[in-house]
Design a protein around this motif. Structure first.
Motif, mmCIF file in Angstrom:
data_model
loop_
_atom_site.group_PDB
_atom_site.id
_atom_site.type_symbol
_atom_site.label_atom_id
_atom_site.label_comp_id
_atom_site.label_asym_id
_atom_site.label_seq_id
_atom_site.Cartn_x
_atom_site.Cartn_y
_atom_site.Cartn_z
ATOM 1 N N ARG A 3 0.686 -1.317 0.233
ATOM 2 C CA ARG A 3 0.011 0.130 -0.004
ATOM 3 C C ARG A 3 0.909 1.093 -0.121
ATOM 4 O O ARG A 3 1.999 1.114 0.725
ATOM 5 C CB ARG A 3 -1.001 0.170 1.417
ATOM 6 N N HIS A 8 -6.505 4.464 1.186
ATOM 7 C CA HIS A 8 -7.293 3.392 2.145
ATOM 8 C C HIS A 8 -8.053 2.718 1.211
ATOM 9 O O HIS A 8 -8.976 3.276 0.300
ATOM 10 C CB HIS A 8 -8.187 4.275 3.000
ATOM 11 N N SER A 10 -11.311 -0.112 0.550
ATOM 12 C CA SER A 10 -12.426 -0.370 0.844
ATOM 13 C C SER A 10 -12.759 -1.609 1.571
ATOM 14 O O SER A 10 -11.895 -2.618 1.328
ATOM 15 C CB SER A 10 -13.481 -0.749 -0.242
ATOM 16 N N SER A 11 -13.478 -1.469 2.695
ATOM 17 C CA SER A 11 -13.486 -2.620 3.685
ATOM 18 C C SER A 11 -14.277 -3.753 3.107
ATOM 19 O O SER A 11 -14.389 -4.919 3.530
ATOM 20 C CB SER A 11 -14.173 -2.368 5.041
ATOM 21 N N TYR A 12 -14.953 -3.524 2.007
ATOM 22 C CA TYR A 12 -15.694 -4.498 1.288
ATOM 23 C C TYR A 12 -14.832 -5.298 0.032
ATOM 24 O O TYR A 12 -15.037 -6.034 -0.838
ATOM 25 C CB TYR A 12 -16.916 -3.834 0.441
ATOM 26 N N SER A 13 -13.479 -4.812 0.125
ATOM 27 C CA SER A 13 -12.578 -5.340 -0.730
ATOM 28 C C SER A 13 -12.421 -6.849 -0.969
ATOM 29 O O SER A 13 -12.261 -7.590 -1.969
ATOM 30 C CB SER A 13 -11.329 -4.630 -0.942
ATOM 31 N N ASP A 17 -8.528 -7.727 -2.811
ATOM 32 C CA ASP A 17 -8.167 -6.292 -3.132
ATOM 33 C C ASP A 17 -9.126 -5.791 -4.367
ATOM 34 O O ASP A 17 -8.500 -5.148 -5.090
ATOM 35 C CB ASP A 17 -6.811 -5.865 -3.177
ATOM 36 N N CYS A 19 -11.302 -4.015 -5.615
ATOM 37 C CA CYS A 19 -12.401 -3.038 -5.203
ATOM 38 C C CYS A 19 -11.617 -1.602 -5.533
ATOM 39 O O CYS A 19 -10.955 -1.496 -6.486
ATOM 40 C CB CYS A 19 -12.797 -3.033 -3.792
ATOM 41 N N GLU A 21 -9.572 2.113 -3.654
ATOM 42 C CA GLU A 21 -9.132 2.891 -2.682
ATOM 43 C C GLU A 21 -9.210 4.171 -2.983
ATOM 44 O O GLU A 21 -9.040 4.801 -4.113
ATOM 45 C CB GLU A 21 -7.728 2.271 -2.645
ATOM 46 N N SER A 38 -8.083 -0.809 -7.173
ATOM 47 C CA SER A 38 -7.057 -1.331 -6.085
ATOM 48 C C SER A 38 -6.337 -2.527 -6.599
ATOM 49 O O SER A 38 -5.104 -3.247 -6.173
ATOM 50 C CB SER A 38 -7.986 -1.879 -4.892
#
Length: 65
Positions: A3, A8, A10-13, A17, A19, A21, A38
């Motif tokens: 990273r 940051h 997403s918590s749903y990623s 990964d 998703c 960011e 991401s």
């Protein structure tokens, strides 16, 4: 995947990964929120005014959405 500072994910990623960011604070672009894929951070990113991002987050955070 390493990273980069300030980004940051997403918590749903999930574990892949797969998703988006975001980078909300960037000294080089004050008042701008940056979003990117991401999975492939080399693709072009989306940049929006911070106020528009705030409105978007507020909208999608509503229970009926």
């Amino acid at each position: 995947m390493t990273r980069q500072s300030g980004w940051h994910i997403s918590s749903y990623s999930g574990v892949n990964d797969n998703c988006v960011e975001v980078k909300v604070v960037d000294a080089d672009l004050p008042g701008v929120v940056r979003a990117r894929d991401s999975k492939d951070i080399g693709l072009p990113e989306v940049r929006v005014p911070a106020a528009a991002w705030g409105a978007f987050v507020a909208y999608v955070g509503r229970p009926e959405v």
